[in-house]
Enzyme design. Structure first.
Site, PDB file in Angstrom:
ATOM      1  N   HIS A 131      -9.591  -3.335  13.633  1.00  0.00           N
ATOM      2  CA  HIS A 131     -10.570  -3.011  12.669  1.00  0.00           C
ATOM      3  C   HIS A 131     -11.205  -1.580  12.806  1.00  0.00           C
ATOM      4  O   HIS A 131     -12.496  -1.761  13.464  1.00  0.00           O
ATOM      5  CB  HIS A 131     -11.563  -4.302  12.563  1.00  0.00           C
ATOM      6  CG  HIS A 131     -11.365  -5.498  12.039  1.00  0.00           C
ATOM      7  ND1 HIS A 131     -11.026  -5.250  10.544  1.00  0.00           N
ATOM      8  CD2 HIS A 131     -10.766  -6.609  12.344  1.00  0.00           C
ATOM      9  CE1 HIS A 131     -10.588  -6.318   9.987  1.00  0.00           C
ATOM     10  NE2 HIS A 131     -10.515  -7.268  10.847  1.00  0.00           N
ATOM     11  N   ASP A 136     -14.069  -6.114   9.713  1.00  0.00           N
ATOM     12  CA  ASP A 136     -14.509  -7.273  10.196  1.00  0.00           C
ATOM     13  C   ASP A 136     -16.061  -7.628   9.991  1.00  0.00           C
ATOM     14  O   ASP A 136     -16.570  -8.622   9.508  1.00  0.00           O
ATOM     15  CB  ASP A 136     -14.245  -7.265  11.573  1.00  0.00           C
ATOM     16  CG  ASP A 136     -14.730  -5.903  12.268  1.00  0.00           C
ATOM     17  OD1 ASP A 136     -15.168  -4.845  11.607  1.00  0.00           O
ATOM     18  OD2 ASP A 136     -14.867  -5.749  13.510  1.00  0.00           O
ATOM     19  N   HIS A 278       9.528  16.711   4.903  1.00  0.00           N
ATOM     20  CA  HIS A 278      10.650  16.305   5.584  1.00  0.00           C
ATOM     21  C   HIS A 278      11.925  16.928   5.046  1.00  0.00           C
ATOM     22  O   HIS A 278      11.983  16.757   3.675  1.00  0.00           O
ATOM     23  CB  HIS A 278      10.885  15.044   5.773  1.00  0.00           C
ATOM     24  CG  HIS A 278       9.887  13.978   6.540  1.00  0.00           C
ATOM     25  ND1 HIS A 278       9.884  13.949   7.978  1.00  0.00           N
ATOM     26  CD2 HIS A 278       8.856  13.385   6.246  1.00  0.00           C
ATOM     27  CE1 HIS A 278       8.727  13.374   8.549  1.00  0.00           C
ATOM     28  NE2 HIS A 278       8.109  13.066   7.374  1.00  0.00           N
ATOM     29  N   TYR A 336      -6.192   4.394  -6.727  1.00  0.00           N
ATOM     30  CA  TYR A 336      -7.360   3.782  -6.935  1.00  0.00           C
ATOM     31  C   TYR A 336      -8.446   4.670  -7.962  1.00  0.00           C
ATOM     32  O   TYR A 336      -8.333   5.678  -7.784  1.00  0.00           O
ATOM     33  CB  TYR A 336      -8.299   3.798  -5.642  1.00  0.00           C
ATOM     34  CG  TYR A 336      -7.667   2.735  -4.724  1.00  0.00           C
ATOM     35  CD1 TYR A 336      -6.551   1.962  -4.786  1.00  0.00           C
ATOM     36  CD2 TYR A 336      -8.288   2.592  -3.221  1.00  0.00           C
ATOM     37  CE1 TYR A 336      -6.227   1.219  -3.632  1.00  0.00           C
ATOM     38  CE2 TYR A 336      -7.887   1.995  -2.298  1.00  0.00           C
ATOM     39  CZ  TYR A 336      -6.783   1.166  -2.459  1.00  0.00           C
ATOM     40  OH  TYR A 336      -6.071   0.278  -1.819  1.00  0.00           O
ATOM     41  N   GLU A 412     -24.146  -3.403  16.038  1.00  0.00           N
ATOM     42  CA  GLU A 412     -24.292  -4.576  15.480  1.00  0.00           C
ATOM     43  C   GLU A 412     -25.766  -5.080  14.925  1.00  0.00           C
ATOM     44  O   GLU A 412     -25.876  -5.949  14.219  1.00  0.00           O
ATOM     45  CB  GLU A 412     -23.923  -5.675  16.282  1.00  0.00           C
ATOM     46  CG  GLU A 412     -22.241  -5.536  16.769  1.00  0.00           C
ATOM     47  CD  GLU A 412     -21.866  -6.523  17.695  1.00  0.00           C
ATOM     48  OE1 GLU A 412     -20.735  -7.022  17.704  1.00  0.00           O
ATOM     49  OE2 GLU A 412     -22.720  -6.891  18.659  1.00  0.00           O
TER      50      GLU A 412
END
Length: 434
Positions: A131, A136, A278, A336, A412
């Site tokens: 993560h 998370d 490539h 997006y 946190e």
């Protein structure tokens, strides 16, 4: 309306708390109480990350939690997504809250006691899973919001739809997934969603702060493939070839003029990047073709059209001038839209963010050229997406480990504010709805 004037107007609106119903004291108390559970959930998800469209363990934990709160829960949405519906005790709008669940093919390098040791196969090779973008924490915070709001069910003036989304980081080429597929499967219907809110933890913004932008906040993105076809020859006789490598080099250089010469950068930024090329198998063979892969970022639909048009013209005409051909595929595997914060909704809800974070901690930021598929929800209903600071206080954002890297780290202590922010937005929007 002038953009700088609009930004100033929104900032001036922050102190106008009296226009919005106060967040109940019990919400703040509930967020304080649930903080340790949110941290525990986040650490568990961090230790057991899953790549996009494979979030089966995460989804099972989320579904079980929502069911324990008495919600109507649907699983298997867009493959591994989970949707929970909390019906309030009073009539009112339907507010959607979204969190993404997927990890990334990144091998964690930190020394956290809950660091990921997970390995898996990705694009034919073994990779670590981590993560490394904070999904998370998004999942854990929304689980916390669900528990707080479920405890207020009788007082809710409307319903809340909790959307736990898979595959925000994208799916494999040719495989649908993420928010786009959720929308196609009707996640914004039955009941019909009136507004959607979402957040993203940000490792370069100090914990305790919230950042936002009205209008185009994050770029729309297209990936692209350009295949240049020439004529193969011996490397010792290049005059017998039409060299696709030389043509590719010319195309790459010419593409750099799009942003510098075609895009009005005083209005919006843009990016045209070739990230992969490539061609050939050995030093003395000029190959028949070369392949380039790249990304395009824009902050408006008009700019997106301009960038794509110029890329096609430059690639095909540069190749033609050399006697080669160029095939351009845009998008190649994913697209997006611009993450666009509804102007009226942003203005209306900024005081709510200021109440939970403090007006001095809610900051207007420039647009970001990263992308988010939250934008697919915003195409259908008004939405507000904002950043939640996750950098330890006092750290330097220039040296703090960034997203999508092995050393990615978040503080946190920011989670409680995230819970309060999403809860506050939901309650205040319901209070203001007619």
């Amino acid at each position: 309306m002038n953009k700088s004037y609009l930004a100033g107007l929104l900032l001036l609106s922050l102190p106008a708390f009296s226009q919005i119903s106060p967040i109940k004291t019990k919400v703040s108390m509930a967020a304080d109480k649930i903080e340790s559970k949110v941290i525990e959930w986040r650490r568990d998800f961090h230790e057991h990350p899953e790549l996009g469209n494979n979030e089966t363990r995460t989804a099972a934990i989320v579904a079980k939690h929502l069911q324990s709160l008495g919600m109507e829960v649907k699983t298997g949405v867009a493959r591994t997504g989970v949707v929970g519906i909390l019906k309030g005790g009073k009539p009112g709008p339907v507010v959607a809250l979204r969190a993404d669940m997927d990890g990334l093919p990144v091998t964690e390098r930190g020394s956290l006691p809950f660091a990921s040791k997970v390995k898996t196969q990705y694009n034919g090779q073994e990779v670590g899973v981590m993560h490394a973008c904070g999904h998370d924490s998004h999942t854990a915070m929304l689980m916390g919001v669900a528990e707080v709001l479920a405890g207020m069910k009788a007082d809710l003036k409307g319903s809340v739809k909790f959307i736990f989304q898979p595959a925000e980081e994208g799916s494999a080429p040719g495989v649908e997934g993420g928010a786009e597929l959720m929308v196609k499967e009707g996640v914004l219907e039955n009941p019909k969603v009136d507004v959607v809110f979402g957040l993203h933890i940000w490792a370069q913004t100090e914990a305790g702060k919230i950042t936002y932008r009205p209008g185009g906040m994050m770029a729309g993105v297209n990936d692209m493939q350009i295949i240049v076809k020439g004529r193969q020859a011996h490397g010792a006789a290049p005059w017998a070839s039409i060299d696709p490598i030389v043509v590719s080099a010319q195309i790459i250089n010419n593409l750099q003029t799009i942003v510098s010469r075609n895009l009005n950068i005083t209005e919006n930024a843009g990016v045209v990047t070739i990230g992969s090329i490539h061609a050939g198998v050995r030093s003395n063979i000029i190959p028949e073709q070369a392949e380039m892969l790249g990304t395009i970022r824009s902050l408006s639909v008009e700019d997106e059209k301009l960038l794509i048009s110029r890329i096609r013209t430059i690639a095909t005409k540069t190749a033609e001038a050399a006697g080669a051909t160029a095939e351009v595929k845009i998008p190649y595997s994913n697209h997006y839209p611009v993450t666009y914060n509804d102007l009226a909704l942003t203005e209306k809800m900024l005081p709510s963010l200021a109440k939970v974070a403090g007006a001095e901690n809610v900051k207007l930021i420039p647009p970001i050229t990263g992308a988010e598929d939250f934008s697919f929800f915003q195409e259908k209903v008004p939405g507000l997406f904002f950043f939640l600071g996750g950098m330890p206080k006092g750290a330097d954002p220039k040296t703090a480990p960034s997203h999508h890297t092995p050393d990615f780290f978040i503080d946190e202590s920011s989670f409680k504010l995230g819970v309060k922010a999403l809860t506050g937005l939901t309650l205040d929007y319901m209070d203001m709805a007619k």
